[in-house]
Design a protein around this motif. Structure first.
Motif, PDB file in Angstrom:
ATOM      1  N   PHE A   1     106.967  46.632  70.139  1.00  0.00           N
ATOM      2  CA  PHE A   1     106.737  45.770  68.989  1.00  0.00           C
ATOM      3  C   PHE A   1     105.259  45.715  68.627  1.00  0.00           C
ATOM      4  O   PHE A   1     104.882  45.894  67.458  1.00  0.00           O
ATOM      5  CB  PHE A   1     107.257  44.359  69.303  1.00  0.00           C
ATOM      6  N   LEU A   2     104.393  45.487  69.616  1.00  0.00           N
ATOM      7  CA  LEU A   2     102.965  45.306  69.352  1.00  0.00           C
ATOM      8  C   LEU A   2     102.326  46.561  68.763  1.00  0.00           C
ATOM      9  O   LEU A   2     101.630  46.497  67.744  1.00  0.00           O
ATOM     10  CB  LEU A   2     102.239  44.919  70.640  1.00  0.00           C
ATOM     11  N   VAL A   3     102.558  47.707  69.399  1.00  0.00           N
ATOM     12  CA  VAL A   3     101.915  48.947  68.935  1.00  0.00           C
ATOM     13  C   VAL A   3     102.506  49.378  67.596  1.00  0.00           C
ATOM     14  O   VAL A   3     101.776  49.776  66.683  1.00  0.00           O
ATOM     15  CB  VAL A   3     102.044  50.066  69.988  1.00  0.00           C
ATOM     16  N   SER A   4     103.818  49.259  67.446  1.00  0.00           N
ATOM     17  CA  SER A   4     104.458  49.645  66.179  1.00  0.00           C
ATOM     18  C   SER A   4     103.977  48.768  65.031  1.00  0.00           C
ATOM     19  O   SER A   4     103.736  49.261  63.918  1.00  0.00           O
ATOM     20  CB  SER A   4     105.983  49.527  66.294  1.00  0.00           C
ATOM     21  N   GLN A   5     103.840  47.483  65.275  1.00  0.00           N
ATOM     22  CA  GLN A   5     103.396  46.575  64.220  1.00  0.00           C
ATOM     23  C   GLN A   5     101.988  46.929  63.755  1.00  0.00           C
ATOM     24  O   GLN A   5     101.715  47.005  62.545  1.00  0.00           O
ATOM     25  CB  GLN A   5     103.437  45.131  64.720  1.00  0.00           C
ATOM     26  N   SER A   6     101.092  47.176  64.713  1.00  0.00           N
ATOM     27  CA  SER A   6      99.710  47.498  64.356  1.00  0.00           C
ATOM     28  C   SER A   6      99.615  48.826  63.605  1.00  0.00           C
ATOM     29  O   SER A   6      98.954  48.924  62.566  1.00  0.00           O
ATOM     30  CB  SER A   6      98.850  47.549  65.624  1.00  0.00           C
ATOM     31  N   VAL A   7     100.307  49.838  64.114  1.00  0.00           N
ATOM     32  CA  VAL A   7     100.246  51.168  63.485  1.00  0.00           C
ATOM     33  C   VAL A   7     100.968  51.163  62.136  1.00  0.00           C
ATOM     34  O   VAL A   7     100.483  51.741  61.156  1.00  0.00           O
ATOM     35  CB  VAL A   7     100.849  52.233  64.427  1.00  0.00           C
ATOM     36  N   SER A   8     102.117  50.506  62.068  1.00  0.00           N
ATOM     37  CA  SER A   8     102.898  50.555  60.826  1.00  0.00           C
ATOM     38  C   SER A   8     102.216  49.834  59.673  1.00  0.00           C
ATOM     39  O   SER A   8     102.428  50.179  58.510  1.00  0.00           O
ATOM     40  CB  SER A   8     104.300  49.981  61.048  1.00  0.00           C
ATOM     41  N   ARG A   9     101.366  48.837  59.964  1.00  0.00           N
ATOM     42  CA  ARG A   9     100.618  48.195  58.883  1.00  0.00           C
ATOM     43  C   ARG A   9      99.788  49.228  58.128  1.00  0.00           C
ATOM     44  O   ARG A   9      99.696  49.180  56.891  1.00  0.00           O
ATOM     45  CB  ARG A   9      99.690  47.118  59.460  1.00  0.00           C
ATOM     46  N   ARG A  10      99.182  50.152  58.874  1.00  0.00           N
ATOM     47  CA  ARG A  10      98.378  51.198  58.223  1.00  0.00           C
ATOM     48  C   ARG A  10      99.279  52.221  57.531  1.00  0.00           C
ATOM     49  O   ARG A  10      98.953  52.721  56.453  1.00  0.00           O
ATOM     50  CB  ARG A  10      97.509  51.912  59.258  1.00  0.00           C
ATOM     51  N   MET A  11     100.392  52.543  58.146  1.00  0.00           N
ATOM     52  CA  MET A  11     101.320  53.495  57.539  1.00  0.00           C
ATOM     53  C   MET A  11     101.880  52.964  56.219  1.00  0.00           C
ATOM     54  O   MET A  11     102.063  53.728  55.261  1.00  0.00           O
ATOM     55  CB  MET A  11     102.471  53.798  58.507  1.00  0.00           C
ATOM     56  N   VAL A  12     102.157  51.676  56.165  1.00  0.00           N
ATOM     57  CA  VAL A  12     102.664  51.061  54.929  1.00  0.00           C
ATOM     58  C   VAL A  12     101.655  51.251  53.800  1.00  0.00           C
ATOM     59  O   VAL A  12     102.027  51.588  52.658  1.00  0.00           O
ATOM     60  CB  VAL A  12     102.963  49.569  55.150  1.00  0.00           C
ATOM     61  N   GLN A  13     100.389  51.072  54.080  1.00  0.00           N
ATOM     62  CA  GLN A  13      99.347  51.248  53.063  1.00  0.00           C
ATOM     63  C   GLN A  13      99.302  52.683  52.558  1.00  0.00           C
ATOM     64  O   GLN A  13      99.062  52.927  51.368  1.00  0.00           O
ATOM     65  CB  GLN A  13      97.984  50.849  53.635  1.00  0.00           C
ATOM     66  N   ARG A  14      99.566  53.629  53.466  1.00  0.00           N
ATOM     67  CA  ARG A  14      99.536  55.052  53.086  1.00  0.00           C
ATOM     68  C   ARG A  14     100.889  55.527  52.549  1.00  0.00           C
ATOM     69  O   ARG A  14     101.004  56.642  52.044  1.00  0.00           O
ATOM     70  CB  ARG A  14      99.147  55.908  54.298  1.00  0.00           C
ATOM     71  N   ARG A  15     101.913  54.703  52.737  1.00  0.00           N
ATOM     72  CA  ARG A  15     103.287  55.050  52.364  1.00  0.00           C
ATOM     73  C   ARG A  15     103.720  56.367  53.007  1.00  0.00           C
ATOM     74  O   ARG A  15     104.340  57.226  52.377  1.00  0.00           O
ATOM     75  CB  ARG A  15     103.459  55.097  50.837  1.00  0.00           C
ATOM     76  N   ALA A  16     103.434  56.473  54.297  1.00  0.00           N
ATOM     77  CA  ALA A  16     103.825  57.671  55.044  1.00  0.00           C
ATOM     78  C   ALA A  16     103.654  57.408  56.536  1.00  0.00           C
ATOM     79  O   ALA A  16     102.710  56.734  56.948  1.00  0.00           O
ATOM     80  CB  ALA A  16     102.985  58.872  54.635  1.00  0.00           C
TER      81      ALA A  16
END
Length: 253
Positions: free
Chosen positions: A121-136
Motif C-alpha cells: 500500500f505505502l510504496v504503491s500509493q507514493s509511486v502511483s501519485r506520480r504515475m497519475v500525473q503522467r497518465r502512465a
C-alpha cells in the motif's frame, strides 16, 4: 517484435537485493530495463546493483524501509528526481514466519502484515501519485498461491497475500482510468531461500510433486516471462489480473 521490449523503462523492485527479487531484476534488465534495486540496507542494495552493472546492465541502489511511510515517500521523491520517472513498480518485498495459528506470536503477525501487505500500500500509493500525473505506469504485486489457498502454520502470510490480491483489484479499479495497469503474479512453489526448509524435506517434496501437475518445484527464472509480460506494452489492456505461475497446482484436485 517490440511488444516485450523494456528499453528506456525504469523499474523499481522492492526487496530485490537477493532471491527472486534479484533474479527478476536481472531478467527484466536482459529485456532492456533500467533497474532500481531496493533493500532495507544500503550495503546489500549497492552490492546487488553493482552485480547488475558488472553484467553490463544499468542499475541503481535505493535503500529504504518499505514499511516506513516517510522513508518510502522520501526515497520515491529521490528516485524520481535523481534517476528518473518510475515506469514500473514491482512490490516484491516479503517475509515468512511459521507457527501454529493458536500459538502465533503477535509480533510475527505484525511483521508479516507490515512487510507483505502494508508496504504494498505505502510504496504503491507514493509511486502511483506520480504515475497519475503522467497518465502512465505499471504496478506488479507479487502475490502467492496463498492468495487463494491456506496451509498449516502460515495463516497470517495467507491473510496478507489474500489482501494483496484484493488491493491489486481495488487499485486497478481506481487507477486504470489514468492508463495505469495494476496486476499480480502468484508464484507456486519455487526453490528459494524462503522455501529452503521445505525443499530439504523429502516428505513435503514428495507431496508437492504429486500435488502439482508439472510434478516438480519451480525454478525462479521461470517467473521472468510473466514479469516481462506485465512490465511491457504486451499487457497494456491487462488490468486487475492475477497471473498464476504454479505448474498447474491451483487448478488440480
Amino acid at each position: 517484435m517490440n511488444l516485450f521490449s523494456l528499453e528506456n523503462k525504469k523499474i523499481l523492485i522492492t526487496g530485490s537485493a537477493r532471491g527472486i527479487g534479484f533474479l527478476t531484476a536481472q531478467g527484466l534488465a536482459e529485456y532492456g530495463a533500467e533497474i532500481i534495486i531496493n533493500d532495507i540496507t544500503q550495503e546489500r542494495a549497492e552490492i546487488a546493483a553493482l552485480k547488475l552493472r558488472d553484467m553490463g546492465f544499468n542499475a541503481h541502489a535505493a535503500a529504504f524501509d518499505v514499511t516506513d511511510a516517510q522513508a518510502v515517500e522520501s526515497a520515491v521523491e529521490h528516485i524520481e528526481r535523481d534517476i528518473g520517472a518510475i515506469d514500473v513498480l514491482f512490490n516484491n518485498a516479503g517475509i515468512q514466519r511459521r507457527h501454529p495459528f493458536t500459538e502465533f506470536p503477535l509480533k510475527d503477525w505484525n511483521d508479516i502484515i507490515a512487510v507483505n501487505q502494508t508496504a504494498v500500500f505505502l510504496v504503491s500509493q507514493s509511486v502511483s501519485r506520480r504515475m497519475v500525473q503522467r497518465r502512465a505506469g505499471k504496478i506488479v504485486n507479487i502475490c502467492s498461491m496463498q492468495s487463494e489457498l491456506g496451509r498449516d502454520t502460515i495463516t497470517p502470510y495467507a491473510a496478507a497475500k489474500g489482501a494483496v490480491k484484493m488491493l491489486t483489484r481495488g487499485m486497478c479499479v481506481e487507477l486504470a482510468r489514468y492508463n495505469i495497469q495494476v496486476n499480480g503474479i502468484a508464484p507456486g512453489y519455487f526453490k528459494t531461500e524462503m522455501t529452503q526448509a521445505l525443499v530439504q524435506d523429502p516428505v513435503f517434496t514428495e507431496w508437492l510433486c504429486k500435488r502439482t501437475p508439472a510434478a516438480r518445484w519451480g525454478d525462479p527464472r521461470e517467473l521472468i516471462g510473466a514479469a516481462v509480460f506485465l512490465s511491457s506494452a504486451a499487457s497494456d489492456f491487462v488490468n486487475g489480473h492475477l497471473l498464476f505461475v504454479d505448474g498447474g497446482m491451483l487448478v488440480a484436485v
